[in-house]
Design a protein around this motif. Structure first.
Motif, short mmCIF file in Angstrom:
data_model
loop_
_atom_site.label_atom_id
_atom_site.label_comp_id
_atom_site.label_asym_id
_atom_site.label_seq_id
_atom_site.Cartn_x
_atom_site.Cartn_y
_atom_site.Cartn_z
N GLY A 196 37.37 31.12 -65.93
CA GLY A 196 36.43 31.97 -66.65
C GLY A 196 35.11 31.28 -66.97
N LYS A 197 34.96 30.02 -66.56
CA LYS A 197 33.73 29.27 -66.83
C LYS A 197 32.64 29.67 -65.85
N TYR A 198 31.40 29.36 -66.24
CA TYR A 198 30.23 29.66 -65.42
C TYR A 198 29.67 28.38 -64.81
N TYR A 199 29.05 28.54 -63.65
CA TYR A 199 28.34 27.44 -63.02
C TYR A 199 26.98 27.97 -62.58
N ILE A 200 25.94 27.19 -62.82
CA ILE A 200 24.57 27.56 -62.46
C ILE A 200 24.04 26.56 -61.45
N LYS B 196 20.53 26.18 -67.48
CA LYS B 196 21.50 25.15 -67.85
C LYS B 196 21.29 24.66 -69.27
N ARG B 197 20.09 24.82 -69.80
CA ARG B 197 19.83 24.42 -71.20
C ARG B 197 20.52 25.36 -72.19
N LYS C 16 13.28 25.25 -61.43
CA LYS C 16 12.84 25.42 -62.82
C LYS C 16 13.74 26.41 -63.57
N LEU C 17 14.08 27.53 -62.92
CA LEU C 17 14.96 28.51 -63.56
C LEU C 17 16.37 27.94 -63.73
N ILE D 237 24.39 32.21 -60.46
CA ILE D 237 25.44 31.97 -61.45
C ILE D 237 26.77 32.37 -60.82
N LEU D 238 27.71 31.44 -60.88
CA LEU D 238 29.06 31.69 -60.41
C LEU D 238 29.99 31.78 -61.61
N LYS D 239 31.08 32.50 -61.45
CA LYS D 239 32.11 32.54 -62.48
C LYS D 239 33.44 32.17 -61.84
N SER D 240 34.14 31.24 -62.48
CA SER D 240 35.44 30.82 -61.98
C SER D 240 36.47 31.90 -62.27
#
Length: 88
Positions: A13-17, A66-67, A60-61, A6-9
């Motif tokens: 402030g958004k997240y990326y998986i 992301k769901r 899978k994780l 998981i990244l955070k901008s």
């Protein structure tokens, strides 16, 4: 080794998986603007990751995380107050 991360901008402030087999290289690519999905959020900070021996478990994780559309669940995972057991 494969990783779900998981990244955070730091900008938005958004997240990326995502998932990868090379965390350092993948984060560098995100921060260089090579990914269309993350280009607008540069710079990105790695805030959480989990390692796997098997690629399919990392994928899978990633899909399970992301769901989650709820930002607070992602933050709980990062803080360690939400268990990822059973998601992969």
């Amino acid at each position: 080794m494969y990783y779900t991360y998981i990244l955070k901008s730091q900008k938005t402030g958004k997240y990326y998986i995502g998932y990868t087999n090379n965390l350092e290289q993948r984060i560098a690519k995100h921060n260089q603007g090579h990914s269309t999905a993350t280009k607008s959020g540069v710079p990105w900070e790695l805030i959480w990751f989990h390692g796997f021996k098997v690629k399919r478990d990392a994928i899978k994780l990633e899909k399970a995380l992301k769901r989650f559309k709820n930002k607070s669940i992602i933050e709980s995972i990062v803080e360690g107050t939400y268990s990822i057991k059973g998601l992969f």
